[in-house]
Structures are given as structure tokens and as C-alpha cells.
Motif scaffolding. Structure first.
Motif, short mmCIF file in Angstrom:
data_model
loop_
_atom_site.label_atom_id
_atom_site.label_comp_id
_atom_site.label_asym_id
_atom_site.label_seq_id
_atom_site.Cartn_x
_atom_site.Cartn_y
_atom_site.Cartn_z
N MET A 50 42.96 -45.35 -51.32
CA MET A 50 43.42 -43.98 -51.08
C MET A 50 42.27 -43.02 -50.82
N GLN A 51 41.06 -43.40 -51.17
CA GLN A 51 39.93 -42.49 -51.00
C GLN A 51 39.40 -42.49 -49.57
N ASP A 52 40.03 -43.23 -48.68
CA ASP A 52 39.69 -43.18 -47.26
C ASP A 52 40.10 -41.83 -46.69
N THR A 53 39.15 -41.05 -46.21
CA THR A 53 39.43 -39.69 -45.76
C THR A 53 39.77 -39.63 -44.28
N SER A 54 39.86 -40.77 -43.59
CA SER A 54 40.08 -40.73 -42.15
C SER A 54 41.44 -40.17 -41.78
N THR A 63 57.26 -32.89 -40.73
CA THR A 63 55.99 -33.07 -40.04
C THR A 63 55.23 -34.26 -40.60
N SER A 64 54.88 -35.20 -39.75
CA SER A 64 54.25 -36.43 -40.21
C SER A 64 52.85 -36.21 -40.74
N VAL A 65 52.19 -35.11 -40.32
CA VAL A 65 50.84 -34.83 -40.80
C VAL A 65 50.82 -34.80 -42.32
N LYS A 66 51.87 -34.33 -42.93
CA LYS A 66 51.87 -34.13 -44.38
C LYS A 66 52.03 -35.42 -45.16
N THR A 67 52.33 -36.51 -44.49
CA THR A 67 52.48 -37.76 -45.21
C THR A 67 51.13 -38.41 -45.49
N HIS A 68 50.07 -37.94 -44.85
CA HIS A 68 48.76 -38.52 -45.07
C HIS A 68 48.24 -38.15 -46.46
N ARG A 69 47.63 -39.09 -47.12
CA ARG A 69 47.11 -38.84 -48.46
C ARG A 69 45.74 -38.17 -48.37
N SER A 70 45.50 -37.21 -49.22
CA SER A 70 44.24 -36.50 -49.21
C SER A 70 43.34 -37.04 -50.32
N THR A 71 42.07 -36.66 -50.24
CA THR A 71 41.14 -37.04 -51.30
C THR A 71 41.53 -36.39 -52.62
N ASP A 72 42.13 -35.20 -52.58
CA ASP A 72 42.58 -34.56 -53.81
C ASP A 72 43.62 -35.43 -54.52
N HIS A 73 44.56 -35.97 -53.74
CA HIS A 73 45.60 -36.83 -54.33
C HIS A 73 44.97 -38.08 -54.95
N ALA A 74 43.97 -38.63 -54.29
CA ALA A 74 43.30 -39.82 -54.81
C ALA A 74 42.67 -39.54 -56.17
N LYS A 75 42.08 -38.37 -56.31
CA LYS A 75 41.46 -38.01 -57.60
C LYS A 75 42.50 -37.88 -58.70
N VAL A 76 43.64 -37.25 -58.37
CA VAL A 76 44.69 -37.09 -59.37
C VAL A 76 45.26 -38.45 -59.76
N VAL A 77 45.51 -39.31 -58.78
CA VAL A 77 46.03 -40.64 -59.07
C VAL A 77 45.07 -41.40 -59.98
N ALA A 78 43.77 -41.34 -59.66
CA ALA A 78 42.78 -42.05 -60.47
C ALA A 78 42.80 -41.56 -61.91
#
Length: 564
Positions: A517-521, A540-555
Motif C-alpha cells: 500500500m505504500q506505493d505512491t504511484s 470518480t475512480s480517482v478516489k479509489t486509489h490508496r494514499s500514503t496517509d491511508h497506508a500509515k493508518v492501516v499500519a
């Protein structure tokens, strides 16, 4: 058909008209054409949005009513207004001189104004300011309704338009609506929310004149590129960095700044101004609005003589700033005119909501419980319901309607990182004695911001059917300076929904996928956020992409919450 608003035409720039004609004829909803449109908007902005200009983006009443969030066609028509008369120091003259030239369709004293905005419109930043007489809505009319909220953004009117307006007058009709959210046009949530709020406003007041306020400030908008740091340094950082920090309005500050110019500092406007202007134009086009600008220098290096329009903090409006905006709004009203017989739209079209806030009053109408949970007066005129780590507590609320509504929780956020508020888990339980207790999946609110700010933000928790609920609030991050603070609970129709990226749904299956999830591409850079990207947050499909913020929260949740 409704009577058209009478206008006075002014001579404009031939180059600007040519560019607008090209844009209007070629603009479609395609992504490549949208980028071309934004590029042209930047050029038009440079031509027309000088400090003595106002801009009109026209559309007929029919076009406004049928406007779709997936199509932003608009006939852009720009008017360059002549220099206006020098502002008078008397508030009475300010209103009478400007409005006295209006047509006799309506008595100038009967023109109704309402304002939505941030702490600048509210009246913050100036000691001793009288919010009943000195802020620009009240300078225009003593009966103007000022619905601006401190430490807040466009999320408030997006969620709570009906509640806010009915608190001032259930069936009031407004001739002029003022919108001041220029500072809040850089993030996904703010763009979504402002667009939703504007569409609700236009459906409720189809004939109102909507005026957008394009203000500016010294701290944050003016700076220089530091070649050593390879980054942009704003005036606040510069003022603290060299010698002692000086008051912005002092002669010593002016001398210090002039010396920096002599030393080769190249002061410029922030590049974010271009994005703000592009979004502002699109927003105004969506509702056929006018844009006026607070008096500002064309070149940032010349800002010293314009400090009088700003408060001592270099951010909020001074008394002169409020007068300048009031004068410019009055000039637009006088020039464009207002609809002689404005209509009042139905809330069935504009959208229903049920909102409760105790941020300003400290009076929470909802039942709450929990060890240490209390109403906290943590700053003058600022109140919150505080939930301590680790126990938290509950708020009890109901959806009193007969339809499902989206639940938003207003919370306090802080930056820069690390925030002094804790990551917090929110769970909603449906209290139905016949069917038992049903529970929505928990979500996590991250109250941290990347920039220096302390503000209220909305969090979309989920959709709740009619009935009674318990809202369980549990901070899960220890060692924070303050408890998690809640300042309101809001319910709004799902069709009004806008994105709130601070809310994270974490599934246990994601714990094995944290590294990937930490892939920022897949993350869309902030400078690419535009109205067209976020017009419809539900599709809007743009919003389905996971952000680095979400990765930090998940971790964090996987390592500290699921394992506890």
C-alpha cells in the motif's frame, strides 16, 4: 420564464475575450480538453483578476438548474470594471453612495445579503472588532446574515445548508449571496464540499446574485525560493529566520523586507495561486457567479503598501480590508443589479439535513457518557466534547427523518505533523429493541494536517437509516497532548455526499498488504486536483486509489489496535 437580471456591459480585453471564446467553443468533459481549459484559465486569470477587476461567469437560469456535476460547460463572459471611487471612512456612506445608484426595482435598504465563509468573514484577527457593524456583510446592510464559521471550511454549508439558513429565517429569500472560501480551494475535500454547497445554494435560491470573494494574505501566499534549501520560504518563516520576528505592520518590518530585496531576494506569489484561481473560476461558472478581489499588488514584492487591508497576523482582514470588500461587493450589486422577483426553491430539490453543533456555544443537545467525557472550553468561545485516551465514550443521536442519511462527525484537526490529537476509532450502533443492536464497521479518523493549522473538519462515517444510535468514540493513540475533540454531529442526504479523506476503513485483510500500500504511484499529486476530478465523490475512480496517509493508518491499526 423568470425575468432576466439587468446588466451593464463594460469594455474588456480583446485578447481575454478571444481566449474565452476559444475555451467556450472547445470545452468538453474529456480529460485532455479539461487540461487545456485549465491552462487557458490561468492566462485569463492573469489578464482579468487584477486588484481593480471583477469577473462574471454567466449562465441562464435554465442552465443553472440543469447543471450536472459531470459536465461543466459554461459561457465565460468577463467584465473589466472601471476604477472605483475612494472608500469613505463612514459605514453609512459606504452603503448609501454605492447602493443609491441602483435601479428602483427594490429599495436599497431592502436588499437582503447572506455570507458564507471562514474566520475572515466571521471577523477574526482584529482586537475590538464589532461583528455586528464592522465586518463586510454588516457594512453592506445591518440586516445582513453572517453565517461564516471560525476555524472551518466549506464542509459546513455543504452538510448543513438547510440547518444554517433556517436558523436565520426558515423562508428567507436572499438577493445577494457572498462566498469566501478562496483559501480553501487546494484540497480534495474542500473542492468537493464547496461544489456541493454551491449546488444546494443555487437550487434553493435560483435567482440570487452570487459573489465570490478572492482575498489574499501575506503569511503563506508570499515568499521566495531558497536555492540552498531547494524550497519555497514564506514571509512568516523568513521573518522568524532572520534576526527577531517583527510585527508585520511595523516600520522595522518594512525596512527589513526592503533590505531583503536589496540583498537579492526574489519575492513572488505562491504557485498555489494559479490552482486557487482555476478552481475559483470553475466554481463561479457552475452557478453563474461574480468574482471580486480584495485590493492587492500585481507583484508580490510591492505588498508593503497593501498591509493596511490585513490584520496584524497578516492573514485575516483588517477594518480597511472589510471596507474594501464591502465596497467592491456593493459596486457589483450596483452594476449588475438583482432579480426583481427572486424565487425560493424547495429543500426537496436542495437537499435536507439535520445538524447539531456546540463549537460556538458549548451547549450540546445530545446525550453523552463516558469516564472523563466532558464539554471543554479549551479556548475563548471554542467548545468541544472531549474524549480521553483510552476509554473514550459515547454520543447518542437519532435520524429523525423517514429516509437514510449520511452521518458526519465534526472534529478538531491540527498541524503540522505530528498532531497533538490522537488517531481515533469511531463505531456506530443502531439501537433497535425489536431487531437487536446492529453495528457499522469501525472507521478511524486521523486528525493530523501537514501544514500549520488548527481547525474543525467533517468526517463521513457512514449512512444511517431512521432510528436511534450510539456513536462510540475511542482514541487509540497514546501520548497525545489533548483528547479527541468533537464539535458537532450532522446528518445529510447521501446525494450531497463529499469526500473526507481523514476517514479510514481498515479491514483485517489489509494488514498483510501494508508494504504494498505504500506505493505512491497511484496517488494523484495535489497540484492536479481540480473541480473536474472531484465533482462526483461517489463515482470518480480517482478516489479509489490508496494514499500514503491511508497506508500509515492501516499500519498503525494493524500493529496497535487489532493486536491489542
Amino acid at each position: 420564464p423568470p425575468e432576466p437580471r439587468r446588466t451593464h456591459k463594460r469594455q474588456g480585453s480583446h485578447l481575454g475575450i478571444l481566449l474565452v471564446t476559444m475555451m467556450a467553443s472547445s470545452f468538453t468533459t474529456g480529460a485532455s480538453t479539461a487540461l487545456l481549459f485549465l491552462a487557458a484559465v490561468t492566462v485569463v486569470t492573469t489578464l482579468f483578476m487584477l486588484h481593480d477587476d471583477s469577473m462574471k461567469l454567466w449562465s441562464s437560469s435554465g442552465e443553472r438548474t440543469e447543471h450536472s456535476s459531470k459536465s461543466h460547460r459554461a459561457l465565460l463572459r468577463l467584465l473589466r470594471l472601471h476604477n472605483e471611487e475612494v472608500i469613505t471612512t463612514k459605514k453609512e456612506s459606504l452603503v448609501e453612495e454605492s447602493q443609491g445608484r441602483r435601479t428602483q426595482e427594490k429599495n436599497p435598504q431592502e436588499i437582503s445579503y447572506v455570507a458564507f465563509g471562514t474566520s475572515s468573514t466571521w471577523g477574526a484577527g482584529v482586537d475590538g472588532i464589532n461583528r455586528e457593524t464592522d465586518v463586510y456583510p454588516k457594512l453592506l446592510s445591518p440586516n445582513a446574515v453572517n453565517l461564516a464559521i471560525r476555524a472551518s471550511g466549506p464542509g459546513a454549508p455543504a452538510m448543513c445548508m438547510k440547518t444554517m439558513l433556517e436558523s436565520a429565517g426558515p423562508d428567507a429569500i436572499y438577493d445577494v449571496i457572498m462566498i469566501e472560501y478562496y483559501h480553501r480551494m487546494l484540497t480534495e475535500m474542500d473542492i468537493d464540499a464547496l461544489y456541493a454547497a454551491l449546488q444546494r445554494l443555487r437550487k434553493r435560491f435560483p435567482d440570487a446574485l452570487i459573489v465570490f470573494i478572492r482575498d489574499w494574505y501575506i503569511v503563506g501566499m508570499i515568499g521566495y525560493v531558497d536555492n540552498v534549501k531547494r524550497g519555497w520560504v514564506d514571509t512568516e518563516e523568513w521573518n522568524k529566520k532572520y534576526d527577531i520576528e517583527l510585527p508585520i505592520h511595523s516600520d522595522a518590518y518594512a525596512n527589513k523586507f526592503l533590505q531583503s530585496v536589496q540583498n537579492g531576494f526574489e519575492w513572488t506569489w505562491s504557485k498555489q495561486e494559479q490552482m486557487r484561481d482555476s478552481v475559483l473560476i470553475q466554481m463561479a461558472a457552475s452557478v453563474g457567479g461574480q468574482i471580486i478581489s480584495l485590493t492587492r499588488p500585481e507583484n508580490a514584492v510591492d505588498f508593503l503598501e497593501y498591509r493596511k487591508y490585513l490584520a496584524p497576523d497578516g492573514h485575516h482582514l483588517s477594518l480597511e480590508g472589510h471596507k474594501d470588500i464591502a465596497r467592491r461587493v456593493a459596486h457589483v450589486v450596483n452594476t449588475v443589479g438583482i432579480h426583481p422577483n427572486p424565487r425560493l426553491g424547495s429543500w426537496d430539490d436542495a437537499g435536507h439535513d439535520v445538524c447539531m453543533s456546540w463549537f460556538d456555544t458549548g451547549e450540546c443537545p445530545l446525550k453523552f457518557q463516558g469516564a472523563g467525557v466532558e464539554i471543554e472550553n479549551w479556548r475563548p468561545k471554542n467548545y468541544a466534547l472531549s474524549f480521553p485516551f483510552p476509554t473514550g465514550g459515547e454520543i447518542f443521536f437519532a435520524n429523525p427523518t423517514n429516509v437514510p442519511l449520511d452521518l458526519y462527525v465534526d472534529f478538531m484537526a491540527n498541524g503540522p505533523l505530528p498532531s497533538y490529537y490522537p488517531l481515533t476509532e469511531i463505531t456506530v450502533e443502531y439501537l433497535n429493541t425489536e431487531k437487536g443492536i446492529m453495528q457499522l464497521k469501525p472507521v478511524y479518523i486521523d486528525p493530523g494536517e501537514y501544514w500549520e493549522v488548527h481547525c474543525t473538519k467533517p468526517a463521513l462515517i457512514g449512512t444511517v437509516p431512521p432510528g436511534e444510535y450510539a456513536l462510540h468514540i475511542r482514541p487509540v493513540e497514546p501520548g497525545k497532548e489533548y483528547p479527541f475533540r468533537v464539535v458537532g454531529v450532522n446528518l445529510a442526504e447521501p446525494r450531497i455526499r463529499f469526500d473526507t479523506p481523514e476517514v479510514h476503513l481498515v479491514e483485517p485483510a489489509e494488514c498483510a498488504d501494508v508494504q504494498q500500500m505504500q506505493d505512491t504511484s497511484a496517488y494523484l499529486p495535489r497540484d492536479q486536483l481540480t473541480l473536474s476530478h472531484y465533482a462526483d465523490p461517489k463515482t470518480t475512480s480517482v478516489k479509489t486509489h490508496r494514499s500514503t496517509d491511508h497506508a500509515k493508518v492501516v499500519a498503525y491499526v494493524c500493529n496497535h489496535v487489532f493486536t491489542s
